[in-house]
Design a protein around this motif. Structure first.
Motif, PDB file in Angstrom:
ATOM      1  N   ASN A 130       4.773  62.930 119.558  1.00  0.00           N
ATOM      2  CA  ASN A 130       3.794  63.808 120.200  1.00  0.00           C
ATOM      3  C   ASN A 130       2.994  63.102 121.286  1.00  0.00           C
ATOM      4  O   ASN A 130       2.458  63.746 122.183  1.00  0.00           O
ATOM      5  CB  ASN A 130       2.844  64.371 119.140  1.00  0.00           C
ATOM      6  CG  ASN A 130       1.970  65.481 119.683  1.00  0.00           C
ATOM      7  OD1 ASN A 130       2.467  66.416 120.315  1.00  0.00           O
ATOM      8  ND2 ASN A 130       0.666  65.380 119.458  1.00  0.00           N
ATOM      9  N   GLN A 131       2.882  61.760 121.219  1.00  0.00           N
ATOM     10  CA  GLN A 131       2.096  61.036 122.211  1.00  0.00           C
ATOM     11  C   GLN A 131       2.809  60.923 123.561  1.00  0.00           C
ATOM     12  O   GLN A 131       2.160  60.727 124.589  1.00  0.00           O
ATOM     13  CB  GLN A 131       1.774  59.631 121.703  1.00  0.00           C
ATOM     14  CG  GLN A 131       0.760  59.599 120.563  1.00  0.00           C
ATOM     15  CD  GLN A 131       0.459  58.189 120.126  1.00  0.00           C
ATOM     16  OE1 GLN A 131       1.282  57.289 120.305  1.00  0.00           O
ATOM     17  NE2 GLN A 131      -0.714  57.976 119.558  1.00  0.00           N
ATOM     18  N   ASN A 132       4.119  61.023 123.557  1.00  0.00           N
ATOM     19  CA  ASN A 132       4.893  60.805 124.776  1.00  0.00           C
ATOM     20  C   ASN A 132       5.086  62.117 125.532  1.00  0.00           C
ATOM     21  O   ASN A 132       6.109  62.775 125.411  1.00  0.00           O
ATOM     22  CB  ASN A 132       6.252  60.178 124.439  1.00  0.00           C
ATOM     23  CG  ASN A 132       6.106  58.801 123.840  1.00  0.00           C
ATOM     24  OD1 ASN A 132       5.235  58.028 124.249  1.00  0.00           O
ATOM     25  ND2 ASN A 132       6.943  58.480 122.869  1.00  0.00           N
ATOM     26  N   LYS A 133       4.097  62.488 126.314  1.00  0.00           N
ATOM     27  CA  LYS A 133       4.110  63.769 127.015  1.00  0.00           C
ATOM     28  C   LYS A 133       5.142  63.783 128.142  1.00  0.00           C
ATOM     29  O   LYS A 133       5.370  62.773 128.805  1.00  0.00           O
ATOM     30  CB  LYS A 133       2.736  64.072 127.609  1.00  0.00           C
ATOM     31  CG  LYS A 133       1.579  63.925 126.625  1.00  0.00           C
ATOM     32  CD  LYS A 133       1.726  64.827 125.415  1.00  0.00           C
ATOM     33  CE  LYS A 133       0.538  64.656 124.471  1.00  0.00           C
ATOM     34  NZ  LYS A 133       0.711  65.427 123.215  1.00  0.00           N
ATOM     35  N   ILE A 134       5.748  64.958 128.348  1.00  0.00           N
ATOM     36  CA  ILE A 134       6.753  65.100 129.410  1.00  0.00           C
ATOM     37  C   ILE A 134       6.427  66.281 130.327  1.00  0.00           C
ATOM     38  O   ILE A 134       7.268  66.712 131.119  1.00  0.00           O
ATOM     39  CB  ILE A 134       8.172  65.273 128.834  1.00  0.00           C
ATOM     40  CG1 ILE A 134       8.292  66.556 127.993  1.00  0.00           C
ATOM     41  CG2 ILE A 134       8.569  64.054 128.005  1.00  0.00           C
ATOM     42  CD1 ILE A 134       9.722  66.867 127.564  1.00  0.00           C
ATOM     43  N   ASP A 135       5.192  66.797 130.245  1.00  0.00           N
ATOM     44  CA  ASP A 135       4.833  68.020 130.967  1.00  0.00           C
ATOM     45  C   ASP A 135       5.080  67.902 132.468  1.00  0.00           C
ATOM     46  O   ASP A 135       5.589  68.833 133.099  1.00  0.00           O
ATOM     47  CB  ASP A 135       3.371  68.352 130.702  1.00  0.00           C
ATOM     48  CG  ASP A 135       3.062  68.413 129.213  1.00  0.00           C
ATOM     49  OD1 ASP A 135       3.092  69.513 128.657  1.00  0.00           O
ATOM     50  OD2 ASP A 135       2.824  67.346 128.615  1.00  0.00           O
ATOM     51  N   GLY A 136       4.698  66.772 133.056  1.00  0.00           N
ATOM     52  CA  GLY A 136       4.915  66.592 134.491  1.00  0.00           C
ATOM     53  C   GLY A 136       6.382  66.589 134.851  1.00  0.00           C
ATOM     54  O   GLY A 136       6.793  67.147 135.884  1.00  0.00           O
ATOM     55  N   ALA A 137       7.191  65.957 133.998  1.00  0.00           N
ATOM     56  CA  ALA A 137       8.635  65.905 134.259  1.00  0.00           C
ATOM     57  C   ALA A 137       9.258  67.293 134.152  1.00  0.00           C
ATOM     58  O   ALA A 137      10.128  67.663 134.947  1.00  0.00           O
ATOM     59  CB  ALA A 137       9.309  64.943 133.277  1.00  0.00           C
ATOM     60  N   VAL A 138       8.822  68.078 133.176  1.00  0.00           N
ATOM     61  CA  VAL A 138       9.346  69.440 133.015  1.00  0.00           C
ATOM     62  C   VAL A 138       8.992  70.284 134.237  1.00  0.00           C
ATOM     63  O   VAL A 138       9.829  71.034 134.763  1.00  0.00           O
ATOM     64  CB  VAL A 138       8.798  70.074 131.725  1.00  0.00           C
ATOM     65  CG1 VAL A 138       9.130  71.565 131.672  1.00  0.00           C
ATOM     66  CG2 VAL A 138       9.379  69.367 130.498  1.00  0.00           C
ATOM     67  N   ALA A 139       7.755  70.178 134.705  1.00  0.00           N
ATOM     68  CA  ALA A 139       7.357  70.915 135.907  1.00  0.00           C
ATOM     69  C   ALA A 139       8.186  70.477 137.111  1.00  0.00           C
ATOM     70  O   ALA A 139       8.605  71.310 137.932  1.00  0.00           O
ATOM     71  CB  ALA A 139       5.866  70.687 136.180  1.00  0.00           C
ATOM     72  N   LEU A 140       8.451  69.195 137.211  1.00  0.00           N
ATOM     73  CA  LEU A 140       9.266  68.670 138.309  1.00  0.00           C
ATOM     74  C   LEU A 140      10.689  69.215 138.239  1.00  0.00           C
ATOM     75  O   LEU A 140      11.263  69.631 139.254  1.00  0.00           O
ATOM     76  CB  LEU A 140       9.276  67.141 138.248  1.00  0.00           C
ATOM     77  CG  LEU A 140      10.182  66.402 139.234  1.00  0.00           C
ATOM     78  CD1 LEU A 140       9.802  66.736 140.673  1.00  0.00           C
ATOM     79  CD2 LEU A 140      10.104  64.901 138.990  1.00  0.00           C
ATOM     80  N   ILE A 141      11.258  69.213 137.053  1.00  0.00           N
ATOM     81  CA  ILE A 141      12.624  69.713 136.878  1.00  0.00           C
ATOM     82  C   ILE A 141      12.693  71.201 137.238  1.00  0.00           C
ATOM     83  O   ILE A 141      13.647  71.658 137.885  1.00  0.00           O
ATOM     84  CB  ILE A 141      13.105  69.468 135.437  1.00  0.00           C
ATOM     85  CG1 ILE A 141      13.298  67.960 135.201  1.00  0.00           C
ATOM     86  CG2 ILE A 141      14.413  70.215 135.151  1.00  0.00           C
ATOM     87  CD1 ILE A 141      13.491  67.583 133.738  1.00  0.00           C
ATOM     88  N   MET A 142      11.673  71.960 136.850  1.00  0.00           N
ATOM     89  CA  MET A 142      11.658  73.380 137.199  1.00  0.00           C
ATOM     90  C   MET A 142      11.575  73.568 138.715  1.00  0.00           C
ATOM     91  O   MET A 142      12.254  74.444 139.278  1.00  0.00           O
ATOM     92  CB  MET A 142      10.496  74.084 136.507  1.00  0.00           C
ATOM     93  CG  MET A 142      10.701  74.291 135.016  1.00  0.00           C
ATOM     94  SD  MET A 142       9.490  75.421 134.273  1.00  0.00           S
ATOM     95  CE  MET A 142       7.991  74.445 134.381  1.00  0.00           C
ATOM     96  N   ALA A 143      10.756  72.789 139.385  1.00  0.00           N
ATOM     97  CA  ALA A 143      10.637  72.907 140.841  1.00  0.00           C
ATOM     98  C   ALA A 143      11.963  72.589 141.520  1.00  0.00           C
ATOM     99  O   ALA A 143      12.388  73.285 142.457  1.00  0.00           O
ATOM    100  CB  ALA A 143       9.533  71.974 141.345  1.00  0.00           C
ATOM    101  N   ILE A 144      12.635  71.545 141.052  1.00  0.00           N
ATOM    102  CA  ILE A 144      13.935  71.195 141.624  1.00  0.00           C
ATOM    103  C   ILE A 144      14.956  72.280 141.325  1.00  0.00           C
ATOM    104  O   ILE A 144      15.805  72.608 142.164  1.00  0.00           O
ATOM    105  CB  ILE A 144      14.391  69.822 141.094  1.00  0.00           C
ATOM    106  CG1 ILE A 144      13.555  68.719 141.745  1.00  0.00           C
ATOM    107  CG2 ILE A 144      15.887  69.593 141.354  1.00  0.00           C
ATOM    108  CD1 ILE A 144      13.871  67.329 141.279  1.00  0.00           C
TER     109      ILE A 144
END
Length: 572
Positions: free
Chosen positions: A533-547
């Motif tokens: 739970n400590q290893n957040k990936i929210d920024g990466a998910v948003a980036l993948i969606m934008a791409i």
């Protein structure tokens, strides 16, 4: 020349590394070249530093009077024999002086070397020298670590060395206790867990396996307590780790910038033993490049066996790369190559330079109690290929989460980012999506969105508002169907240099935390998940969606997943 055999060996090591006679990575070459260049520069009267061969020889000779404490060398009652790379390190740290007052130049030293390469000798030897022979009255030497066991990895060999050397104890009046070495002038050498405490005045702080530290509090406290010392030293000796948002990687980043010449830090010494970006880690050359003590304290056959195990068993690969090749990964099964990600960093990127360039947004809203991210990706078509530019991502977190006592590691990390203005703390216990909307609307005026990928989790109201603002939101389920192609495109863009980012630390952290979950029976289909739970990936998910939205706009022909439905393959 014969009077300085250790220094001569250290100098030869530097020349051989720079000349290509010794296999070494770019960081080791840079450390050696820095010394050789500084030697030439020191001949000028105005240059503030000088290399004191006597001081360098003295420390090397002293440490080689110490006995081995483990293995066949201890059984044979042999004394330590420093290898050329170790002679180089000691000669640099203790040999370079300030011309004006003859005190040591280097106040911080960072040594990153894989496991089994003689770290304990460097640490214990430096500790004994700091206690007895550094001409520091009332010396205070601490070996700090995150646990008592780890602190004793440094102190135990030093204690054993002192017990085996009655002449050392007699000459320097050293008294050995169960958990401390002392001298009549008040000098002491002891292990340390946590802060040294008020009143401490460290002359030497040894921090072992810094990659395991959650924050920089121990390091900062040691530094702050050194104000009354004329030539204090903080010596960090570590292997690589998996937390690229932690204090060790932050320090490593400083060291890399210094070694590569982008930042000048005259009082910082650093040497990093690893492999280079384009090296094949499965080769024997990679073993020799990353492990300076291969064939000495660690056998080549052992390293080859570990390498073979990493090649054969994918689940072991990253752990072996980290421990035996000093390759940093942010999760034990990290999907993206973070060294390649670092090469994609360009801090000169500015939004205003991309006026008129197609821009795609990604929003990962996560839970209202945690991290929310908005990412902008500009797309340029260069040589028939898409180049992606991620500039100025924005992240929000509730203020109550920043100040929470439930997870001190996460809250301290968030506090650091809030203070550095990389993270927005919204009032209260939940994310206020009105702040997200206000910022998104303002960003859209600066760089209009072609489309905006948005996480469906709690997004209905915000999605309508983004639509009213002309940002063309598209709800993206976090499924194999929608995430696999853009995730692999991001990976390819990073590896080939088609991806460019501004070095935002939260984005780097999130990308490094991504683990790939593959569709059972199909290694071509993957989606991002996090490990813990400590290893957040929210920024990466948003980036993948934008791409993904950028790919969708440019795509001609269908995806390999078009025949699959979300109901068939959505595995959350």
């Amino acid at each position: 020349m014969a009077a300085f055999p250790n220094v001569n060996a250290a100098q030869k090591y530097a020349r051989d590394v720079v000349g290509g006679k010794i296999l070494a990575c770019s960081f080791v070459k840079a450390a050696c070249a820095r010394h050789l260049n500084d030697l030439k520069a020191s001949k000028a009267k105005a240059y503030p530093y000088k290399f004191d061969r006597d001081a360098a020889e003295r420390v090397c000779s002293f440490i080689q009077l110490m006995p081995h404490t483990k293995g066949k060398w201890a059984r044979g009652k042999q004394r330590i024999k420093l290898e050329p790379w170790q002679l180089f390190i000691f000669s640099m740290i203790y040999g370079w002086k300030i011309k004006a007052d003859n005190t040591r130049r280097f106040r911080e030293a960072y040594i990153e070397v894989p496991r089994k390469n003689g770290k304990s000798i460097i640490a214990a030897g430096a500790g004994i020298y700091g206690l007895c022979a550094d001409n520091e009255y009332g010396a205070e030497v601490y070996c700090g670590a995150t646990s008592e066991k780890q602190a004793w990895e440094v102190f135990r060999p030093a204690l054993t060395m002192a017990k085996k050397l009655p002449n050392l104890r007699k000459k320097f009046n050293v008294v050995t206790w169960a958990k401390k070495l002392e001298r009549p002038d008040g000098s002491k050498f002891e292990p340390l867990i946590g802060d040294p405490g008020d009143g401490a005045s460290p002359s030497l702080g040894i921090i072992d396996e810094y990659h395991e530290h959650r924050d920089s509090s121990l390091y900062d406290t040691i530094i702050s307590g050194m104000g009354s010392r004329d030539q204090p030293l903080v010596l960090v000796i570590t292997t690589a780790g998996s937390d690229i948002a932690g204090p060790c990687y932050v320090m490593r980043d400083r060291c890399v910038n210094m070694l590569e010449g982008t930042e000048q830090e005259d009082d910082l010494f650093a040497i990093i033993y690893t492999i280079d970006k384009d090296d094949d880690w499965t080769s024997e050359e990679a073993i020799l490049k990353a492990n300076p003590n291969a064939g000495v304290s660690v056998s080549l056959s052992y390293l080859k066996a570990r390498q073979a195990s990493g090649i054969k068993h994918a689940r072991k690969t990253n752990n072996i790369k980290t421990k035996h090749f000093n390759i940093w990964v942010s999760a034990k099964e990290s999907f993206f190559n973070m060294e390649a990600w670092r090469k994609c960093e360009d801090r000169t990127l500015r939004i205003q330079d991309f006026a008129g360039i197609d821009c795609y947004y990604g929003f990962d809203l996560a839970r209202k109690l945690d991290l929310t991210g908005m990412v902008r990706v500009f797309v340029k078509r260069i040589n028939e290929q898409n180049h992606y530019y991620c500039i100025g991502p924005t992240f929000w977190v509730p203020e109550d989460t920043v100040n929470s006592d439930e997870d001190r590691r996460t809250s301290e990390r968030y506090q650091g980012w809030v203070n550095a203005e990389f993270l927005e703390a919204t009032d209260g216990a939940e994310i206020d999506y009105r702040e997200v909307l206000a910022h998104a609307t303002e960003a859209n005026e600066e760089a209009p969105a072609q489309e905006s990928g948005i996480d469906p989790h709690g997004a209905a109201n915000l999605s309508h508002q983004l639509d009213d603002a002309g940002m063309n939101p598209v709800t993206i389920a976090q499924s194999y169907t929608h995430m696999s192609d853009p995730m692999k495109e991001l990976e390819a863009a990073i590896l080939t240099g088609r991806f460019h980012h501004d070095g935002h630390p939260i984005m780097t952290w999130c990308v490094g935390n991504v683990v790939g979950k593959y569709l059972p029976g199909n290694d071509d289909v993957v989606r991002p998940i996090k490990q813990g739970n400590q290893n957040k990936i929210d920024g990466a998910v948003a980036l993948i969606m934008a791409i993904g939205r950028a790919m969708n706009a440019a795509q001609s022909g269908g995806s390999i997943l078009d025949s699959l439905s979300d109901d068939d393959i959505l595995v959350m």
